[in-house]
Design a protein around this motif. Structure first.
Motif, mmCIF file in Angstrom:
data_model
loop_
_atom_site.group_PDB
_atom_site.id
_atom_site.type_symbol
_atom_site.label_atom_id
_atom_site.label_comp_id
_atom_site.label_asym_id
_atom_site.label_seq_id
_atom_site.Cartn_x
_atom_site.Cartn_y
_atom_site.Cartn_z
ATOM 1 N N UNK A 181 14.951 6.754 -17.963
ATOM 2 C CA UNK A 181 16.299 6.869 -17.398
ATOM 3 C C UNK A 181 17.083 8.055 -17.940
ATOM 4 N N UNK A 182 16.641 8.639 -19.052
ATOM 5 C CA UNK A 182 17.340 9.784 -19.639
ATOM 6 C C UNK A 182 16.447 11.024 -19.613
ATOM 7 N N UNK A 183 15.279 10.906 -20.242
ATOM 8 C CA UNK A 183 14.409 12.072 -20.367
ATOM 9 C C UNK A 183 13.746 12.450 -19.044
ATOM 10 N N UNK A 184 13.346 11.455 -18.260
ATOM 11 C CA UNK A 184 12.614 11.722 -17.025
ATOM 12 C C UNK A 184 13.213 10.915 -15.875
ATOM 13 N N UNK A 185 14.499 11.083 -15.669
ATOM 14 C CA UNK A 185 15.192 10.347 -14.611
ATOM 15 C C UNK A 185 14.570 10.692 -13.264
ATOM 16 N N UNK A 186 14.281 9.661 -12.475
ATOM 17 C CA UNK A 186 13.584 9.863 -11.208
ATOM 18 C C UNK A 186 13.993 8.775 -10.231
ATOM 19 N N UNK A 187 13.760 9.039 -8.950
ATOM 20 C CA UNK A 187 14.039 8.039 -7.925
ATOM 21 C C UNK A 187 12.975 6.958 -7.875
ATOM 22 N N UNK A 188 11.848 7.186 -8.533
ATOM 23 C CA UNK A 188 10.755 6.221 -8.486
ATOM 24 C C UNK A 188 11.033 5.027 -9.390
ATOM 25 N N UNK A 189 10.692 3.823 -8.948
ATOM 26 C CA UNK A 189 10.804 2.646 -9.823
ATOM 27 C C UNK A 189 9.757 2.703 -10.923
ATOM 28 N N UNK A 190 9.944 1.882 -11.942
ATOM 29 C CA UNK A 190 9.058 1.855 -13.096
ATOM 30 C C UNK A 190 8.483 0.450 -13.259
ATOM 31 N N UNK A 191 7.177 0.377 -13.413
ATOM 32 C CA UNK A 191 6.473 -0.883 -13.597
ATOM 33 C C UNK A 191 5.891 -0.886 -15.008
ATOM 34 N N UNK A 201 0.810 -1.221 0.000
ATOM 35 C CA UNK A 201 0.000 0.000 0.000
ATOM 36 C C UNK A 201 0.843 1.273 0.000
ATOM 37 N N UNK A 202 2.109 1.189 0.415
ATOM 38 C CA UNK A 202 2.957 2.378 0.456
ATOM 39 C C UNK A 202 3.858 2.507 -0.762
ATOM 40 N N UNK A 203 3.702 1.617 -1.722
ATOM 41 C CA UNK A 203 4.569 1.632 -2.899
ATOM 42 C C UNK A 203 4.164 2.753 -3.859
ATOM 43 N N UNK A 204 5.156 3.484 -4.341
ATOM 44 C CA UNK A 204 4.942 4.482 -5.387
ATOM 45 C C UNK A 204 5.781 4.075 -6.592
ATOM 46 N N UNK A 205 5.226 4.212 -7.770
ATOM 47 C CA UNK A 205 5.942 3.829 -8.982
ATOM 48 C C UNK A 205 5.325 4.524 -10.185
ATOM 49 N N UNK A 206 6.131 4.669 -11.216
ATOM 50 C CA UNK A 206 5.602 5.106 -12.502
ATOM 51 C C UNK A 206 5.162 3.860 -13.269
ATOM 52 N N UNK A 207 4.060 3.969 -13.991
ATOM 53 C CA UNK A 207 3.480 2.802 -14.659
ATOM 54 C C UNK A 207 3.381 3.065 -16.152
ATOM 55 N N UNK A 208 3.824 2.098 -16.937
ATOM 56 C CA UNK A 208 3.743 2.194 -18.385
ATOM 57 C C UNK A 208 3.081 0.956 -18.970
ATOM 58 N N UNK A 209 2.412 1.130 -20.094
ATOM 59 C CA UNK A 209 1.738 0.043 -20.791
ATOM 60 C C UNK A 209 2.244 -0.002 -22.235
ATOM 61 N N UNK A 210 2.742 -1.159 -22.651
ATOM 62 C CA UNK A 210 3.199 -1.356 -24.022
ATOM 63 C C UNK A 210 2.266 -2.351 -24.686
ATOM 64 N N UNK A 211 1.639 -1.942 -25.775
ATOM 65 C CA UNK A 211 0.615 -2.735 -26.443
ATOM 66 C C UNK A 211 1.090 -3.220 -27.806
ATOM 67 N N UNK A 212 1.041 -4.509 -27.996
ATOM 68 C CA UNK A 212 1.286 -5.113 -29.307
ATOM 69 C C UNK A 212 0.192 -4.652 -30.276
ATOM 70 N N UNK A 213 0.601 -4.145 -31.433
ATOM 71 C CA UNK A 213 -0.387 -3.763 -32.447
ATOM 72 C C UNK A 213 -0.032 -4.420 -33.783
ATOM 73 N N UNK A 214 0.533 -5.635 -33.681
ATOM 74 C CA UNK A 214 0.825 -6.409 -34.888
ATOM 75 C C UNK A 214 -0.482 -6.935 -35.481
ATOM 76 N N UNK A 215 -0.403 -7.521 -36.674
ATOM 77 C CA UNK A 215 -1.600 -7.894 -37.420
ATOM 78 C C UNK A 215 -2.539 -8.824 -36.682
ATOM 79 N N UNK A 216 -2.001 -9.734 -35.886
ATOM 80 C CA UNK A 216 -2.848 -10.700 -35.191
ATOM 81 C C UNK A 216 -3.687 -10.070 -34.086
ATOM 82 N N UNK A 217 -3.403 -8.816 -33.749
ATOM 83 C CA UNK A 217 -4.141 -8.123 -32.689
ATOM 84 C C UNK A 217 -5.350 -7.354 -33.210
ATOM 85 N N UNK A 218 -5.565 -7.338 -34.513
ATOM 86 C CA UNK A 218 -6.586 -6.477 -35.112
ATOM 87 C C UNK A 218 -7.957 -6.644 -34.456
#
Length: 419
Positions: free
Chosen positions: A316-326, A217-234
């Motif tokens: 790690x370059x553009x938005x370097x931060x102490x927060x972990x990334x998920x 409950x005390x964890x803070x992190x930046x969150x990112x989502x990477x979505x496959x958009x190859x043909x089989x995902x149509x």
């Protein structure tokens, strides 16, 4: 066709449809309480402008004759019939609801109801067009906005919502702009403040419960989502599954990130970094920022390393931060073997890669993530779900957050995450 929560379906487009009916069914373990279906005719302001446009057992027909409420005998308990041609031009949408009568007073909630569904029927020939099953993710709520019939480009569409409310019918009336004149007015108004106005609120609660179970409950992190958009995902982009994924992962970001922002990428053999998703603009995110975005390369072959390198560059370059990334990485086929090099080299960075495989591929490379050597910490995990739309939020969040806390602990010990 079975609709999924959040999915939108064409009702009149491509059909000669004059009269539509929605038939509601449910099961209760006890006959001690009753359930009622109703609908609200709404203007462009999302308000029910006249009391006569609230259709329920006490007012079974709209003045225009466009809507009629009826009790049914059989598995379908109640029905609402709509003569589409008679709906006034001022009608922007019709919201359909189900409520437990005096649920708060007697201590009943949607947890006491099962097998809730609505069938959208061609009322002229009895053909079932769509079926939507809902409510399994609700508990104490005493009312549900099941879905909405709404105008779009001169046609009618249906939005499968399934959002829960506290306060029963009175709360719904207040929410849609009708004044309540009985002694329950104050209670209803208070209940509206606790209203679950969107599935995102429900999902945030489920994420919160999951975090409590995992002592996060005390964890803070930046969150990112990477979505496959190859043909089989149509098909998954077209049928609303990917939109649902965005909303489900946004709920995680809302709990981890003080700004409640979800960073989003899509990729096939090229990649695009998209605008972040937030609670204010996540609806129609896929349509607005992906499907209607002509600058995005779509439905080609898959190539993961370039998008992974852009993720690393951002955090790690553009938005370097102490927060972990998920990072949650959605993929429906085999990834290229070169991702091993990217994952290994990024093990010294505060980034955890959570891969989710969907569909029927064997995911040979991803299955071997845990046995990869040459890393200072195990910075990646993988699990497979054949049909992500069929997995409950509770199960999905539990699996997503299974190894992330272990990595956090190890990354802190190795000083990968700055204090």
């Amino acid at each position: 066709m079975l609709l999924l929560k959040g999915q939108k379906a064409d009702i009149t487009k491509g059909r000669n449809l004059a009269n539509l009916s929605l038939q509601f069914g449910w099961s209760t373990a006890s006959d001690a309480f009753s359930i009622d279906a109703a609908c609200f005719v709404l203007s462009e302001r999302n308000r029910c402008e006249r009391e006569g446009d609230f259709i329920f057992y006490g007012n079974p027909s709209a003045g225009s004759g466009a809507l009629t409420h009826a009790q049914l005998n059989g598995p379908d308990k109640e029905g609402i019939r709509i003569a589409l041609s008679k709906l006034p031009a001022s009608t922007a949408k019709v919201a359909f609801t189900v409520t437990i009568y005096e649920g708060e007073k007697h201590g009943y909630g949607m947890k006491d109801v099962s097998n809730m569904y609505v069938r959208l029927m061609n009322d002229d020939n009895g053909e079932e067009l769509f079926r939507y099953e809902y409510g399994s993710d609700l508990s104490r709520e005493t009312a549900i906005v099941v879905g909405e019939l709404y105008r779009h480009n001169g046609e009618w569409k249906f939005n499968a919502i399934g959002s829960g409310f506290y306060g029963g019918l009175a709360a719904l009336c207040t929410n849609f702009g009708l004044e309540i004149e009985d002694e329950g007015t104050q209670e209803a108004a208070a209940a509206v403040e606790e209203t679950v106005v969107s599935t995102i609120d429900l999902r945030k609660r489920i994420v919160g419960i999951t975090l409590e179970k995992k002592n996060m409950t005390q964890v803070a992190a930046r969150v990112g989502l990477v979505l496959d958009i190859s043909g089989s995902m149509l098909n998954l982009y077209k049928n609303g599954t990917v939109q649902e994924v965005v909303e489900r992962i946004l709920a995680v970001a809302c709990k981890f990130d003080d700004d409640a922002v979800l960073d989003v990428w899509v990729y096939d053999n090229e990649y695009s970094r998209l605008p972040s998703a937030t609670e204010k603009d996540f609806e129609n995110y896929v349509l607005n920022h992906i499907m209607n975005n002509r600058h995005i390369h779509k439905f080609g072959r898959n190539n993961e390393p370039p998008v992974m390198e852009d993720v690393i560059r951002k955090y790690t370059v553009e938005e370097d931060s102490a927060l972990p990334v998920f990072i949650i990485f959605i993929n429906d086929g085999g990834v290229v073997k070169q991702i091993k090099k990217v994952i290994t080299e990024s093990a010294v960075q505060p980034i955890f890669w959570q891969f989710v495989g969907i569909g029927n591929s064997d995911f040979e490379v991803l299955k071997r993530l845990d046995s990869m050597e040459g890393r200072i910490v195990d910075n990646a995990n993988f699990f497979h779900v054949k049909d992500i739309a069929a997995v409950s939020d509770e199960t999905l969040y539990s699996q997503l957050l299974n190894e992330f806390p272990l990595w956090l602990k190890e990354a802190k010990n190795k000083r990968i995450i700055r204090p």
